[in-house]
Design an enzyme around this catalytic site. Structure first.
Site, PDB file in Angstrom:
ATOM      1  N   ASP A  28      -7.157  -1.471   0.900  1.00 42.12           N
ATOM      2  CA  ASP A  28      -6.435  -0.327   1.471  1.00 42.12           C
ATOM      3  C   ASP A  28      -6.705  -0.189   2.965  1.00 42.12           C
ATOM      4  O   ASP A  28      -5.853   0.287   3.717  1.00 42.12           O
ATOM      5  CB  ASP A  28      -6.893   0.998   0.824  1.00 42.12           C
ATOM      6  N   ASP A  87       0.874  -1.171   0.000  1.00 41.33           N
ATOM      7  CA  ASP A  87       0.000   0.000   0.000  1.00 41.33           C
ATOM      8  C   ASP A  87       0.911   1.220   0.000  1.00 41.33           C
ATOM      9  O   ASP A  87       1.754   1.380   0.884  1.00 41.33           O
ATOM     10  CB  ASP A  87      -0.910   0.003   1.226  1.00 41.33           C
TER      11      ASP A  87
HETATM   12  C1  IPD Z   1      -3.185   4.041  -2.449  1.00 38.99           C
HETATM   13  C2  IPD Z   1      -2.634   4.598  -1.169  1.00 38.99           C
HETATM   14  C3  IPD Z   1      -2.860   6.087  -1.115  1.00 38.99           C
HETATM   15  C4  IPD Z   1      -4.318   6.447  -1.209  1.00 38.99           C
HETATM   16  C5  IPD Z   1      -4.910   5.843  -2.475  1.00 38.99           C
HETATM   17  C6  IPD Z   1      -4.660   4.334  -2.494  1.00 38.99           C
HETATM   18  P1  IPD Z   1      -1.849   1.975  -3.523  1.00 38.99           P
HETATM   19  O1  IPD Z   1      -2.969   2.643  -2.512  1.00 38.99           O
HETATM   20  O2  IPD Z   1      -3.241   3.989  -0.056  1.00 38.99           O
HETATM   21  O3  IPD Z   1      -2.416   6.642   0.108  1.00 38.99           O
HETATM   22  O4  IPD Z   1      -4.445   7.848  -1.239  1.00 38.99           O
HETATM   23  O5  IPD Z   1      -6.284   6.102  -2.455  1.00 38.99           O
HETATM   24  O6  IPD Z   1      -5.197   3.797  -3.682  1.00 38.99           O
HETATM   25  O7  IPD Z   1      -2.410   2.158  -4.900  1.00 38.99           O
HETATM   26  O8  IPD Z   1      -0.574   2.697  -3.320  1.00 38.99           O
HETATM   27  O9  IPD Z   1      -1.836   0.555  -3.067  1.00 38.99           O
HETATM   28 CA    CA Z   2      -3.526   0.299  -1.656  1.00 40.67          CA
END
Ligand code: IPD
Ligand code: CA
Length: 262
Positions: free
Chosen positions: A216, A92
């Site tokens: 997430d 993440d």
């Molecule tokens: C993301 C991260 C980011 C958040 C996005 C997510 P990823 O996940 O958690 O902080 O702002 O909405 O999609 O794509 O890096 O696994």
């Molecule tokens: Ca993520």
């Protein structure tokens, strides 16, 4: 035949064992540097390491619990037959990983009959291993976590994040024009799982974001809640908020005035 039912503590311990292994792997890989491909937009990165980690996490859990289901960001989707489903984000904050910026994490949650009962978030560069069991509290490296006792939104540090689609980003940025003048400051770490653990750790007073996926937030939301945060769980694509109890009402009112959500 299905394996015997595990307790939430056993599921947490298995997630922590696998998360620690992936932690060590990522600490090596982040120094090697990895080419990023893009997924849903030019800012949505994925690397071969994201896919390798997801494969390894699923393999390691399956070796112990072959009948469990899985849902992972990089495409794993298996229903399972045991009633346990693992929700996995192998990295993440992939942008942080690509830039070797601290804050990316591994997120592993165990759901039993639709309820998340255990969660682990491993943050390699900060050497943090967060875990929680439903009803039994949250920890970081074995130490019990408690949210900060914030009561004044104007003095609160609030984390947020931005999605990958330009229209969503425009709306999220626009909402900040209302929110930022009313709080102490904003933090954008780049990993929703790390942000939720930041609330649990008391590094920020609150976190909000729209448009998250279940991988997430599944583990981080349990960790924040078990550390005493009020957590508003989203419907798909909805608003996710985790905040110290003393500021949740003011934060929700502020977000409501900001135009972030309909
Ligand atoms: C993301 C991260 C980011 C958040 C996005 C997510 P990823 O996940 O958690 O902080 O702002 O909405 O999609 O794509 O890096 O696994
Ligand atoms: Ca993520």
């Amino acid at each position: 035949m299905s394996e015997p039912a595990a307790t939430p503590f056993e599921l947490r311990d298995l997630a922590a064992e696998v998360g620690s292994e992936i932690n060590d792997f990522l600490l090596v890989e982040v120094r090697r540097g990895h080419a990023a491909e893009t997924k849903s937009s030019a800012s949505d990165f994925v690397t071969a390491v994201d896919r390798a980690c997801e494969t390894r996490i699923v393999e390691a859990i399956t070796a112990t619990r072959p009948d469990d289901g899985f849902k992972g960001e990089e495409g794993t989707d298996a229903p399972g037959i045991s009633g346990v489903r693992w929700i996995i984000d192998p990295i993440d904050g992939t942008a942080n990983f690509v830039f070797a910026h601290p804050g990316f994490s591994v997120s592993i949650a165990a759901e039993v009959d639709g309820v998340v009962v255990a969660g682990v978030v491993a943050d390699p560069m900060n050497r943090h291993l967060f875990d929680a069991v439903l009803g039994a509290g949250a920890r970081c490296n074995g130490e019990t976590l408690q949210v900060r006792p914030a009561t004044d939104i104007t003095r609160s540090l609030v984390a947020t994040g931005f999605g990958y689609q330009p229209d969503r980003r425009r709306r999220q940025a626009h909402a900040l024009m209302t929110i930022l003048p009313e709080i102490a400051d904003i933090r954008r770490m780049g990993s929703a799982a790390t942000d939720l653990c930041g609330v649990a750790l008391g590094r920020v007073d609150a976190y909000y974001e729209t448009g998250l996926n279940e991988w997430d937030l599944a583990a981080g939301a349990l960790i924040a809640a078990e550390a005493g945060a009020v957590v508003k769980m989203p419907a798909p694509d909805d608003l996710m908020v985790a905040a110290a109890p003393g500021i949740i009402d003011d934060l929700l009112a502020l977000i409501g005035r900001s135009g972030l959500i309909d």
